[in-house]
Design an enzyme around this catalytic site. Structure first.
Site, PDB file in Angstrom:
ATOM      1  CE  LYS A 130       5.777  14.541 -20.178  1.00  0.00           C
ATOM      2  NZ  LYS A 130       4.989  13.382 -19.743  1.00  0.00           N
ATOM      3  NE  ARG A 183       0.377  17.427 -17.046  1.00  0.00           N
ATOM      4  CZ  ARG A 183       1.584  17.152 -16.570  1.00  0.00           C
ATOM      5  NH1 ARG A 183       2.546  18.020 -16.687  1.00  0.00           N
ATOM      6  NH2 ARG A 183       1.805  16.007 -15.990  1.00  0.00           N
ATOM      7  NE  ARG A 237       7.392   8.797 -12.077  1.00  0.00           N
ATOM      8  CZ  ARG A 237       6.898   9.651 -12.972  1.00  0.00           C
ATOM      9  NH1 ARG A 237       7.539   9.874 -14.103  1.00  0.00           N
ATOM     10  NH2 ARG A 237       5.768  10.265 -12.745  1.00  0.00           N
ATOM     11  NE  ARG A 246       5.747  12.380  -9.244  1.00  0.00           N
ATOM     12  CZ  ARG A 246       5.805  12.795 -10.523  1.00  0.00           C
ATOM     13  NH1 ARG A 246       6.967  12.865 -11.144  1.00  0.00           N
ATOM     14  NH2 ARG A 246       4.722  13.143 -11.164  1.00  0.00           N
ATOM     15  NE  ARG A 265       0.614  11.686 -12.853  1.00  0.00           N
ATOM     16  CZ  ARG A 265       1.742  10.985 -12.730  1.00  0.00           C
ATOM     17  NH1 ARG A 265       1.795   9.946 -11.918  1.00  0.00           N
ATOM     18  NH2 ARG A 265       2.796  11.329 -13.415  1.00  0.00           N
TER      19      ARG A 265
HETATM   20  P1  AMP Z   1       4.593  15.900 -13.907  1.00  0.00           P
HETATM   21  O1  AMP Z   1       5.786  15.788 -13.046  1.00  0.00           O
HETATM   22  O2  AMP Z   1       4.845  16.627 -15.199  1.00  0.00           O
HETATM   23  O3  AMP Z   1       3.888  14.576 -14.118  1.00  0.00           O
HETATM   24  O4  AMP Z   1       3.548  16.835 -13.119  1.00  0.00           O
HETATM   25  C1  AMP Z   1       3.061  16.458 -11.851  1.00  0.00           C
HETATM   26  C2  AMP Z   1       1.764  17.193 -11.535  1.00  0.00           C
HETATM   27  O5  AMP Z   1       2.005  18.620 -11.522  1.00  0.00           O
HETATM   28  C3  AMP Z   1       0.635  17.000 -12.542  1.00  0.00           C
HETATM   29  O6  AMP Z   1      -0.089  15.787 -12.326  1.00  0.00           O
HETATM   30  C4  AMP Z   1      -0.205  18.234 -12.252  1.00  0.00           C
HETATM   31  O7  AMP Z   1      -0.925  18.108 -11.039  1.00  0.00           O
HETATM   32  C5  AMP Z   1       0.872  19.312 -12.040  1.00  0.00           C
HETATM   33  N1  AMP Z   1       1.260  19.935 -13.316  1.00  0.00           N
HETATM   34  C6  AMP Z   1       2.460  19.844 -13.933  1.00  0.00           C
HETATM   35  N2  AMP Z   1       2.472  20.546 -15.085  1.00  0.00           N
HETATM   36  C7  AMP Z   1       1.242  21.095 -15.203  1.00  0.00           C
HETATM   37  C8  AMP Z   1       0.614  21.897 -16.177  1.00  0.00           C
HETATM   38  N3  AMP Z   1       1.261  22.292 -17.289  1.00  0.00           N
HETATM   39  N4  AMP Z   1      -0.673  22.282 -15.970  1.00  0.00           N
HETATM   40  C9  AMP Z   1      -1.327  21.904 -14.856  1.00  0.00           C
HETATM   41  N5  AMP Z   1      -0.819  21.122 -13.899  1.00  0.00           N
HETATM   42  C10 AMP Z   1       0.467  20.699 -14.054  1.00  0.00           C
END
Ligand code: AMP
Length: 211
Positions: A13, A88, A122, A155, A166
């Site tokens: 994404k 989410r 990644r 990360r 996740r």
């Molecule tokens: P991402 O880069 O989108 O995979 O987000 C990394 C981390 O940020 C996730 O595993 C969550 O811990 C937090 N996070 C990102 N977006 C959200 C969201 N909409 N709601 C809650 N936690 C989020």
């Protein structure tokens, strides 16, 4: 155009959003990038969410919704946006509907096997958040970001235990959004399996975007 990018972690994404903003000229708003930037700055928000991100869990809805509401109120988001990683949860989707009307929700489909393969390799830029991969999409110079020259790292939430968490969180809390948006007639499915170039083409075709 107001778009949501939905899909499992590792579906690409973020990578596609970076390319798609050049095509449709709207800001890319990634809640994950906002949280990671806050952690890097060691702001109050960053300190309060670090352990949650490291464990692969979700930040609470109230904090996340407030952050997105504030971000979408800025001038650059008035003509449109790509929301990457938000909503989410169903409560986040319901809150969003109260302050912004999205045009389409792009669901990036990817099998579990490919999700694991992609997340395991990644590498992310510490400075600008761009993603690379040790097998597909290698940086030109090992360990260095092609876009800004920043250092590439793994990360914490791309480590094995956090990946499992996740995926579990995705299945339980985020996947129900697919049906939620399908019922609203907003869902567009895009196969996230092919190369980033091919996924970008599928994305443009599915939204009837030229260029
Ligand atoms: P991402 O880069 O989108 O995979 O987000 C990394 C981390 O940020 C996730 O595993 C969550 O811990 C937090 N996070 C990102 N977006 C959200 C969201 N909409 N709601 C809650 N936690 C989020």
């Amino acid at each position: 155009m107001k778009l949501i990018f939905l899909g499992p972690p590792g579906a690409g994404k973020g990578t596609l959003a970076v390319r798609a903003v050049n095509v449709i000229g709207v800001p890319h708003i990634s809640t994950g990038n906002i949280f990671r930037a806050a952690i890097a700055e060691q702001s109050e928000l960053g300190r309060s969410v670090k352990a949650i991100l490291d464990a692969g869990k979700l930040v609470d809805d109230e904090t996340t919704i407030a952050l997105v509401r504030e971000r979408l109120a800025r001038d650059d988001a008035q003509k449109g946006y790509i929301l990457d990683g938000f909503p989410r949860t169903i409560p986040q989707a319901e809150a969003l509907a109260g302050f912004s009307a999205v045009d389409k929700v792009i669901n990036f489909d990817l099998s579990d096997t490919l999700v694991l393969e992609r997340l395991g390799g990644r590498r992310t830029c510490r400075k600008c958040g761009a993603n690379f991969h040790i097998l597909f999409g290698k940086p030109k110079q090992n360990g260095i970001c092609d876009s800004c020259g920043g250092e590439l790292y793994i990360r914490d939430d791309d480590r094995e235990e956090a990946i499992a968490k996740r995926l579990e969180v995705y299945r339980e809390q985020t996947a129900p959004l697919i049906d939620y948006y399908r019922k609203k007639g907003l869902l567009v499915n895009v196969d996230a399996g092919p190369s980033p170039d091919a996924v970008l083409e599928n994305f443009k075709t599915s939204l009837d975007i030229a260029g």
